[in-house]
Design a protein around this motif. Structure first.
Motif, PDB file in Angstrom:
ATOM      1  N   ALA A 123     -12.196  -6.361  -3.334  1.00  0.00           N
ATOM      2  CA  ALA A 123     -13.630  -6.364  -4.203  1.00  0.00           C
ATOM      3  C   ALA A 123     -14.176  -7.649  -3.563  1.00  0.00           C
ATOM      4  O   ALA A 123     -15.577  -7.806  -3.389  1.00  0.00           O
ATOM      5  CB  ALA A 123     -13.665  -6.160  -5.357  1.00  0.00           C
ATOM      6  N   LEU A 124     -13.316  -8.713  -3.551  1.00  0.00           N
ATOM      7  CA  LEU A 124     -14.005 -10.146  -3.220  1.00  0.00           C
ATOM      8  C   LEU A 124     -14.350 -10.116  -1.707  1.00  0.00           C
ATOM      9  O   LEU A 124     -15.241 -10.921  -1.132  1.00  0.00           O
ATOM     10  CB  LEU A 124     -12.940 -11.193  -3.494  1.00  0.00           C
ATOM     11  N   THR A 125     -13.628  -9.425  -0.736  1.00  0.00           N
ATOM     12  CA  THR A 125     -14.127  -9.400   0.587  1.00  0.00           C
ATOM     13  C   THR A 125     -15.547  -8.632   0.929  1.00  0.00           C
ATOM     14  O   THR A 125     -16.216  -9.038   1.749  1.00  0.00           O
ATOM     15  CB  THR A 125     -13.051  -8.578   1.331  1.00  0.00           C
ATOM     16  N   THR A 126     -15.627  -7.702  -0.088  1.00  0.00           N
ATOM     17  CA  THR A 126     -16.909  -7.042  -0.018  1.00  0.00           C
ATOM     18  C   THR A 126     -17.937  -7.484  -1.065  1.00  0.00           C
ATOM     19  O   THR A 126     -18.805  -6.460  -1.230  1.00  0.00           O
ATOM     20  CB  THR A 126     -16.768  -5.510  -0.225  1.00  0.00           C
ATOM     21  N   GLN A 127     -17.916  -8.698  -1.234  1.00  0.00           N
ATOM     22  CA  GLN A 127     -18.826  -9.040  -2.443  1.00  0.00           C
ATOM     23  C   GLN A 127     -20.226  -9.237  -1.993  1.00  0.00           C
ATOM     24  O   GLN A 127     -21.152  -8.945  -2.955  1.00  0.00           O
ATOM     25  CB  GLN A 127     -18.353 -10.559  -2.803  1.00  0.00           C
ATOM     26  N   VAL A 128     -20.487  -9.288  -0.910  1.00  0.00           N
ATOM     27  CA  VAL A 128     -21.971  -9.110  -0.477  1.00  0.00           C
ATOM     28  C   VAL A 128     -22.621  -7.838  -0.594  1.00  0.00           C
ATOM     29  O   VAL A 128     -23.725  -7.733  -1.199  1.00  0.00           O
ATOM     30  CB  VAL A 128     -22.200  -9.496   1.125  1.00  0.00           C
ATOM     31  N   ILE A 129     -21.727  -6.825  -0.628  1.00  0.00           N
ATOM     32  CA  ILE A 129     -22.217  -5.424  -0.632  1.00  0.00           C
ATOM     33  C   ILE A 129     -22.479  -5.185  -2.384  1.00  0.00           C
ATOM     34  O   ILE A 129     -23.467  -4.602  -2.734  1.00  0.00           O
ATOM     35  CB  ILE A 129     -21.226  -4.601  -0.178  1.00  0.00           C
ATOM     36  N   GLY A 133     -23.032  -7.597  -4.617  1.00  0.00           N
ATOM     37  CA  GLY A 133     -24.117  -8.450  -4.928  1.00  0.00           C
ATOM     38  C   GLY A 133     -25.590  -7.670  -4.438  1.00  0.00           C
ATOM     39  O   GLY A 133     -26.348  -7.661  -5.309  1.00  0.00           O
ATOM     40  N   LEU A 134     -25.538  -6.961  -3.541  1.00  0.00           N
ATOM     41  CA  LEU A 134     -26.946  -6.262  -3.003  1.00  0.00           C
ATOM     42  C   LEU A 134     -27.100  -5.067  -3.736  1.00  0.00           C
ATOM     43  O   LEU A 134     -28.122  -4.977  -4.075  1.00  0.00           O
ATOM     44  CB  LEU A 134     -26.564  -5.926  -1.450  1.00  0.00           C
ATOM     45  N   TYR A 135     -25.995  -4.461  -4.280  1.00  0.00           N
ATOM     46  CA  TYR A 135     -26.058  -3.205  -5.114  1.00  0.00           C
ATOM     47  C   TYR A 135     -26.566  -3.614  -6.376  1.00  0.00           C
ATOM     48  O   TYR A 135     -27.425  -3.253  -7.008  1.00  0.00           O
ATOM     49  CB  TYR A 135     -24.806  -2.504  -5.088  1.00  0.00           C
ATOM     50  N   LEU A 136     -25.927  -4.801  -7.044  1.00  0.00           N
ATOM     51  CA  LEU A 136     -26.350  -5.329  -8.213  1.00  0.00           C
ATOM     52  C   LEU A 136     -27.896  -5.940  -8.281  1.00  0.00           C
ATOM     53  O   LEU A 136     -28.546  -5.301  -9.271  1.00  0.00           O
ATOM     54  CB  LEU A 136     -25.437  -6.417  -8.762  1.00  0.00           C
ATOM     55  N   ALA A 137     -28.188  -6.751  -7.206  1.00  0.00           N
ATOM     56  CA  ALA A 137     -29.616  -7.106  -7.258  1.00  0.00           C
ATOM     57  C   ALA A 137     -30.698  -5.868  -7.088  1.00  0.00           C
ATOM     58  O   ALA A 137     -31.621  -6.003  -7.526  1.00  0.00           O
ATOM     59  CB  ALA A 137     -29.745  -7.978  -6.019  1.00  0.00           C
ATOM     60  N   SER A 138     -30.336  -4.792  -6.516  1.00  0.00           N
ATOM     61  CA  SER A 138     -31.223  -3.788  -6.179  1.00  0.00           C
ATOM     62  C   SER A 138     -31.377  -2.722  -7.386  1.00  0.00           C
ATOM     63  O   SER A 138     -32.362  -2.342  -7.749  1.00  0.00           O
ATOM     64  CB  SER A 138     -31.074  -2.909  -4.960  1.00  0.00           C
ATOM     65  N   GLN A 139     -30.152  -2.526  -8.294  1.00  0.00           N
ATOM     66  CA  GLN A 139     -30.058  -1.881  -9.258  1.00  0.00           C
ATOM     67  C   GLN A 139     -30.309  -2.138 -10.606  1.00  0.00           C
ATOM     68  O   GLN A 139     -30.845  -1.718 -11.567  1.00  0.00           O
ATOM     69  CB  GLN A 139     -28.875  -0.977  -9.232  1.00  0.00           C
ATOM     70  N   ALA A 140     -29.938  -3.422 -10.860  1.00  0.00           N
ATOM     71  CA  ALA A 140     -30.040  -4.200 -12.264  1.00  0.00           C
ATOM     72  C   ALA A 140     -31.665  -4.055 -12.648  1.00  0.00           C
ATOM     73  O   ALA A 140     -31.929  -3.670 -13.716  1.00  0.00           O
ATOM     74  CB  ALA A 140     -29.492  -5.253 -12.474  1.00  0.00           C
ATOM     75  N   PRO A 141     -32.391  -4.623 -11.893  1.00  0.00           N
ATOM     76  CA  PRO A 141     -33.929  -4.607 -12.150  1.00  0.00           C
ATOM     77  C   PRO A 141     -34.487  -3.268 -12.231  1.00  0.00           C
ATOM     78  O   PRO A 141     -35.314  -3.022 -13.200  1.00  0.00           O
ATOM     79  CB  PRO A 141     -34.600  -5.326 -10.680  1.00  0.00           C
ATOM     80  N   GLN A 142     -33.890  -2.405 -11.418  1.00  0.00           N
ATOM     81  CA  GLN A 142     -34.581  -1.040 -11.601  1.00  0.00           C
ATOM     82  C   GLN A 142     -34.390  -0.267 -13.172  1.00  0.00           C
ATOM     83  O   GLN A 142     -34.640   0.484 -13.551  1.00  0.00           O
ATOM     84  CB  GLN A 142     -33.819  -0.065 -10.627  1.00  0.00           C
ATOM     85  N   SER A 143     -33.025  -0.845 -13.569  1.00  0.00           N
ATOM     86  CA  SER A 143     -32.604  -0.145 -15.074  1.00  0.00           C
ATOM     87  C   SER A 143     -33.503  -0.899 -15.857  1.00  0.00           C
ATOM     88  O   SER A 143     -33.876   0.066 -17.007  1.00  0.00           O
ATOM     89  CB  SER A 143     -31.023  -0.650 -15.176  1.00  0.00           C
ATOM     90  N   VAL A 144     -33.865  -2.190 -15.872  1.00  0.00           N
ATOM     91  CA  VAL A 144     -34.509  -2.566 -17.205  1.00  0.00           C
ATOM     92  C   VAL A 144     -35.904  -3.133 -16.668  1.00  0.00           C
ATOM     93  O   VAL A 144     -36.885  -3.242 -17.799  1.00  0.00           O
ATOM     94  CB  VAL A 144     -33.678  -3.893 -17.816  1.00  0.00           C
ATOM     95  N   SER A 145     -36.489  -3.636 -15.515  1.00  0.00           N
ATOM     96  CA  SER A 145     -37.553  -3.919 -15.525  1.00  0.00           C
ATOM     97  C   SER A 145     -38.722  -3.114 -15.536  1.00  0.00           C
ATOM     98  O   SER A 145     -39.840  -3.675 -15.822  1.00  0.00           O
ATOM     99  CB  SER A 145     -37.672  -4.482 -13.853  1.00  0.00           C
ATOM    100  N   ARG A 146     -38.571  -1.798 -15.214  1.00  0.00           N
ATOM    101  CA  ARG A 146     -39.722  -1.164 -15.590  1.00  0.00           C
ATOM    102  C   ARG A 146     -40.065  -0.560 -17.010  1.00  0.00           C
ATOM    103  O   ARG A 146     -41.179  -0.463 -17.080  1.00  0.00           O
ATOM    104  CB  ARG A 146     -39.367   0.460 -14.599  1.00  0.00           C
TER     105      ARG A 146
END
Length: 295
Positions: free
Chosen positions: A87-93, A95-108
C-alpha cells in the motif's frame, strides 16, 4: 339549461400506509450502499466508472506481475515484496482515488443543498456522517485489500509456506484497514469544507503530498547529519508516515524511514494514539460541519 359537467370532483379518499416502516437503520444502510456503489461509479454514468475502475486495475496489475515472477522463477521461497509494503508503494494511486471520490461523495450534496432533505426524513446527522464515513473507508479498503488478496493467492499457487503467507496477509489487511479509516476521515473532512469539487480534490492532494514531502525531507536531513533520534518523531506529522510507523512497530513491516529503522514499540504506541486521535477528530469535525450544513 343543462348543468355544466366539464368539471368533476372525484372523492378517492385517503388510505393510511400499511407497509413496514423501515426507519433510520434502513435509511442509514441505503445511504451507505449508495455511497459505496458511487465510489466505484456503479449506478452512475459510464464516464463516472472510468477513473475508479482504472485506478482499481492499476492497483492490482503489479500484484499479478509479482505473482507471475514468483511462480515462474525457480527456487524462490517468498514474494519479492511484503504485504505491508504494497500500500505504501502504491500510495500515489490511493491518493488519486481518495482525491477523486471523497468530493464526489459529499461535495454534490453541499453544492446542490440537498443535505437538509436527508435530515427531513427519519435520518439524523450522525446517521449521515457514519454512512458516508463507513462507505469511503470500505471503498478504500476494497482498493487496498484486493491486491493483497491477489498476492496471497499467487503465493499459495507458488507453494510458498502457507502459515507464513497467511500471517503476512493478515498483517497487511490490518495495515490497510487502519490506512483506509484514517484516509477516509481526512479525505471527507477536506472535501466537506467546500461545495466545489475541484477545491476538494486539490485540498486532499495537498494534505497527502505536502506533509509527506516535508517529513521525508527533514528525515533525510536528520539522517545525514547524524540526528537519527529525530527521525522516528518526525514521522508523526504525515498520514502516510504514521501508517508506516504503526505497521513497523506492531506488524513486522520494514520501514521506509531513512536507515530502515522505524519507531520502537514505545514510540509506536504514540503513533497509534495519534492515528486514533486523527480518526476521532475527523469524525467530530464532520459532525460539526453537518450541524451547520444541515440547517
Amino acid at each position: 339549461m343543462a348543468p355544466d359537467t366539464s368539471t368533476q370532483i372525484h372523492n378517492i379518499g385517503y388510505r393510511s400506509y400499511e407497509g413496514a416502516r423501515l426507519g433510520r437503520a434502513y435509511a442509514r444502510k441505503s445511504l451507505f450502499s449508495q455511497s459505496l456503489r458511487g465510489a466505484y461509479g456503479l449506478g452512475r454514468s459510464a464516464k463516472s466508472k472510468v477513473l475508479p475502475m482504472l485506478l482499481f486495475a492499476v492497483m492490482c496489475i503489479p500484484a499479478v506481475i509479482i505473482d507471475g515472477v514468483a511462480i515462474m522463477v525457480p527456487g524462490s521461497t517468498d514474494l519479492p515484496i511484503k504485504y505491508t509494503t504494497y500500500a505504501l508503494t502504491t500510495q500515489v494511486i490511493i491518493g488519486l482515488y481518495l482525491a477523486s471520490q471523497a468530493p464526489q461523495s459529499v461535495s454534490r450534496d453541499l453544492r446542490f443543498k440537498t443535505v437538509p432533505l436527508y435530515f427531513s426524513r427519519p435520518i439524523e446527522r450522525v446517521d449521515y456522517v457514519i454512512a458516508k464515513f463507513a462507505a469511503m473507508a470500505s471503498a478504500l479498503f476494497i482498493l487496498t485489500a484486493a491486491p493483497l488478496l491477489v498476492l496471497w493467492a499467487g503465493a499459495l499457487l507458488a507453494k510458498f509456506d502457507f502459515a507464513d503467507q497467511t500471517k503476512g496477509f493478515a498483517q497487511g489487511l490490518v495495515s490497510v484497514l487502519l490506512l483506509s479509516v484514517l484516509f477516509a476521515g481526512l479525505g471527507l473532512i477536506m472535501a466537506a469544507l467546500t461545495p466545489r469539487r475541484g477545491f476538494g480534490v486539490a485540498a486532499i492532494i495537498a494534505l497527502l503530498v505536502i506533509p509527506y514531502g516535508a517529513v521525508t525531507a527533514v528525515q533525510g536531513i536528520a539522517y545525514s547529519t547524524g540526528a537519527a533520534g529525530a527521525i522516528e518523531w518526525m514521522g508523526l506529522f504525515s498520514p502516510i508516515t504514521l501508517i508506516d510507523g504503526v505497521q513497523t512497530a506492531f506488524l513486522g513491516a520494514t520501514s521506509a524511514f531513512p536507515g530502515g529503522d522505524g519507531p520502537s514499540a514505545g514510540v509506536g504506541v504514540v503513533y497509534l494514539l495519534v492515528v486514533l486521535a486523527l480518526i476521532a477528530g475527523s469524525y467530530a469535525a464532520l459532525m460539526a460541519r453537518y450541524r451547520k450544513a444541515g440547517l
